[in-house]
Design a protein around this motif. Structure first.
Motif, PDB file in Angstrom:
ATOM      1  N   ASN A  44      -6.860   3.495  -5.639  1.00 32.22           N
ATOM      2  CA  ASN A  44      -5.452   4.322  -5.837  1.00 32.22           C
ATOM      3  C   ASN A  44      -5.394   5.324  -4.421  1.00 32.22           C
ATOM      4  OD1 ASN A  44      -6.299   7.573  -6.323  1.00 32.22           O
ATOM      5  ND2 ASN A  44      -8.008   6.523  -7.125  1.00 32.22           N
ATOM      6  N   PHE A  45      -6.253   5.465  -3.754  1.00 34.60           N
ATOM      7  CA  PHE A  45      -6.121   5.999  -2.334  1.00 34.60           C
ATOM      8  C   PHE A  45      -6.077   5.431  -1.341  1.00 34.60           C
ATOM      9  CE2 PHE A  45      -7.366  10.074   0.446  1.00 34.60           C
ATOM     10  CZ  PHE A  45      -6.479  10.721   0.332  1.00 34.60           C
ATOM     11  N   GLY A  64      -3.588   3.708   0.133  1.00 36.66           N
ATOM     12  CA  GLY A  64      -2.202   3.841   0.753  1.00 36.66           C
ATOM     13  C   GLY A  64      -2.384   5.240   1.465  1.00 36.66           C
ATOM     14  N   PRO A  65      -2.372   6.531   0.642  1.00 37.29           N
ATOM     15  CA  PRO A  65      -2.475   7.656   1.497  1.00 37.29           C
ATOM     16  C   PRO A  65      -3.410   7.414   2.488  1.00 37.29           C
ATOM     17  CG  PRO A  65      -2.454   7.757  -0.856  1.00 37.29           C
ATOM     18  CD  PRO A  65      -2.567   6.303  -0.866  1.00 37.29           C
ATOM     19  N   ARG A  95      -2.160   6.342   5.760  1.00 35.48           N
ATOM     20  CA  ARG A  95      -1.512   7.233   6.587  1.00 35.48           C
ATOM     21  C   ARG A  95      -2.096   8.217   7.268  1.00 35.48           C
ATOM     22  NH1 ARG A  95       4.111   7.661   4.231  1.00 35.48           N
ATOM     23  NH2 ARG A  95       4.692   5.665   3.918  1.00 35.48           N
ATOM     24  N   SER A 137       0.373   7.729  -7.369  1.00 30.31           N
ATOM     25  CA  SER A 137       0.123   7.596  -5.726  1.00 30.31           C
ATOM     26  C   SER A 137       0.601   6.184  -5.707  1.00 30.31           C
ATOM     27  CB  SER A 137      -1.185   7.739  -5.078  1.00 30.31           C
ATOM     28  OG  SER A 137      -1.982   7.078  -5.796  1.00 30.31           O
ATOM     29  N   GLN A 138       0.457   5.159  -6.337  1.00 29.74           N
ATOM     30  CA  GLN A 138       0.808   3.727  -6.082  1.00 29.74           C
ATOM     31  C   GLN A 138       2.434   3.650  -6.218  1.00 29.74           C
ATOM     32  OE1 GLN A 138      -2.198   2.542  -8.594  1.00 29.74           O
ATOM     33  NE2 GLN A 138      -2.803   0.898  -7.154  1.00 29.74           N
ATOM     34  N   VAL A 182       5.766   6.278  -3.353  1.00 28.20           N
ATOM     35  CA  VAL A 182       5.236   6.163  -2.062  1.00 28.20           C
ATOM     36  C   VAL A 182       6.333   6.815  -1.303  1.00 28.20           C
ATOM     37  CG1 VAL A 182       4.589   4.669  -0.197  1.00 28.20           C
ATOM     38  CG2 VAL A 182       4.226   3.989  -2.547  1.00 28.20           C
ATOM     39  N   PRO A 183       5.792   7.881  -0.163  1.00 28.91           N
ATOM     40  CA  PRO A 183       6.938   8.830   0.676  1.00 28.91           C
ATOM     41  C   PRO A 183       7.532   7.610   1.375  1.00 28.91           C
ATOM     42  CG  PRO A 183       4.684   9.783   0.608  1.00 28.91           C
ATOM     43  CD  PRO A 183       4.629   8.538  -0.323  1.00 28.91           C
ATOM     44  N   VAL A 237      -0.069  14.802   3.476  1.00 29.33           N
ATOM     45  CA  VAL A 237      -0.058  13.631   2.778  1.00 29.33           C
ATOM     46  C   VAL A 237      -0.509  13.398   1.313  1.00 29.33           C
ATOM     47  CG1 VAL A 237      -0.850  11.030   3.233  1.00 29.33           C
ATOM     48  CG2 VAL A 237      -0.418  12.520   5.214  1.00 29.33           C
ATOM     49  N   TYR A 239       2.058  12.138  -2.000  1.00 29.56           N
ATOM     50  CA  TYR A 239       1.895  11.053  -2.868  1.00 29.56           C
ATOM     51  C   TYR A 239       1.879  11.323  -4.102  1.00 29.56           C
ATOM     52  CZ  TYR A 239       1.402   7.193   0.788  1.00 29.56           C
ATOM     53  OH  TYR A 239       1.573   6.188   1.593  1.00 29.56           O
ATOM     54  N   TYR A 275      -0.409  13.559  -5.860  1.00 33.04           N
ATOM     55  CA  TYR A 275      -1.784  14.041  -6.025  1.00 33.04           C
ATOM     56  C   TYR A 275      -1.466  15.718  -6.480  1.00 33.04           C
ATOM     57  CZ  TYR A 275      -3.841   9.927  -4.932  1.00 33.04           C
ATOM     58  OH  TYR A 275      -4.353   8.471  -4.798  1.00 33.04           O
TER      59      TYR A 275
END
Length: 253
Positions: A35-36, A38-39, A42, A190-191, A194-195, A245, A249, A251
């Motif tokens: 789950n983390f 992607g973040p 970044r 967070s998935q 997405v920023p 960041v 997302y 969190y």
């Protein structure tokens, strides 16, 4: 003109005496909860720019990483999807005592790639309008455990059981839904949010009261105990740049 060996040694010593000159850019091997992933990708950009260190990332289910670490996998840092696994690794002697901390509070969503399919109360779960519901393996993935808790809280566990599609990780659960192999899935906020990218499909942010708080902890593993780069990553994760960041997302903290 040949360089005098004595002068060369003196120059080298002078350079090493400069602040930060002795610091060496290094790699950090990181096991990160799906789950983390992607973040963290970044965050890695800012971390490398700030420190010169680079991350070697492996993403997957937290429970699976636990088994790999116990078996001797040379990860230096674990960024988990729960707080129990880091504590367990410390107790078992595979992680450094006192190095664990909560970097984020995870949020569960019920998501469909189809716009308008999921309502804002998650009532679709009880309608029978879907053939498959993707969920990360509850035995190894905290978000899978959370999804199962939601079904039980809604009194739907037995009715939905034949429609469950169990994924190895929340990353795979997301793929099942994204590719249409499942109309619905329990994934991380967070998935989905997405920023810088438009939200696809429809989703319901599940109230935390239905599954309990997902405290996500990071911990320094024994192979990284003497690594300045690993220590720098954990310090960076606590800092304002990384936290910005993480919040972007979706969190909590």
């Amino acid at each position: 003109m040949p360089i005098n060996p004595r002068a060369a040694r003196a120059l080298a010593a002078a350079l090493l005496a400069l602040p930060g000159a002795a610091a060496r850019a290094d790699d950090v091997t990181v096991a990160v909860a799906a789950n983390f992933a992607g973040p963290l990708a970044r965050i890695a950009e800012g971390f490398t720019a700030a420190t010169g260190h680079t991350l070697k990332l492996s993403s997957g289910a937290t429970g699976k990483f636990h088994a790999q670490i116990v078996a001797g996998a040379p990860f230096q840092v674990l960024i988990a999807a729960d707080d129990e696994t880091p504590k367990k690794l410390i107790a078992e002697g595979h992680a450094v005592a006192g190095s664990n901390f909560t970097y984020a509070i995870g949020k569960l969503v019920l998501w469909s790639a189809q716009p308008g399919f999921v309502d804002d109360q998650g009532a679709v779960l009880g309608t029978g309008r879907f053939a498959h519901l993707a969920i990360a393996n509850p035995k190894i993935a905290p978000y899978g455990q959370a999804g199962l808790a939601v079904l039980k809280a809604r009194g739907l566990a037995d009715a939905v059981a034949p429609r469950l599609v169990t994924a190895e990780s929340i990353g795979q659960a997301y793929q099942f839904v994204a590719t249409g192999n499942a109309e619905l899935g329990f994934v991380a906020l967070s998935q989905v949010v997405v920023p810088g990218k438009p939200v696809t499909g429809s989703y319901w942010v599940v109230p935390a009261s239905l599954y309990g708080e997902i405290r996500q902890d990071a911990v320094l593993l024994k192979p990284g105990e003497k690594s300045a780069a690993a220590a720098a990553l954990l310090a960076y994760l606590k800092g304002p740049a990384a936290q910005a960041v993480i919040q972007a997302y979706g969190y909590g903290h």
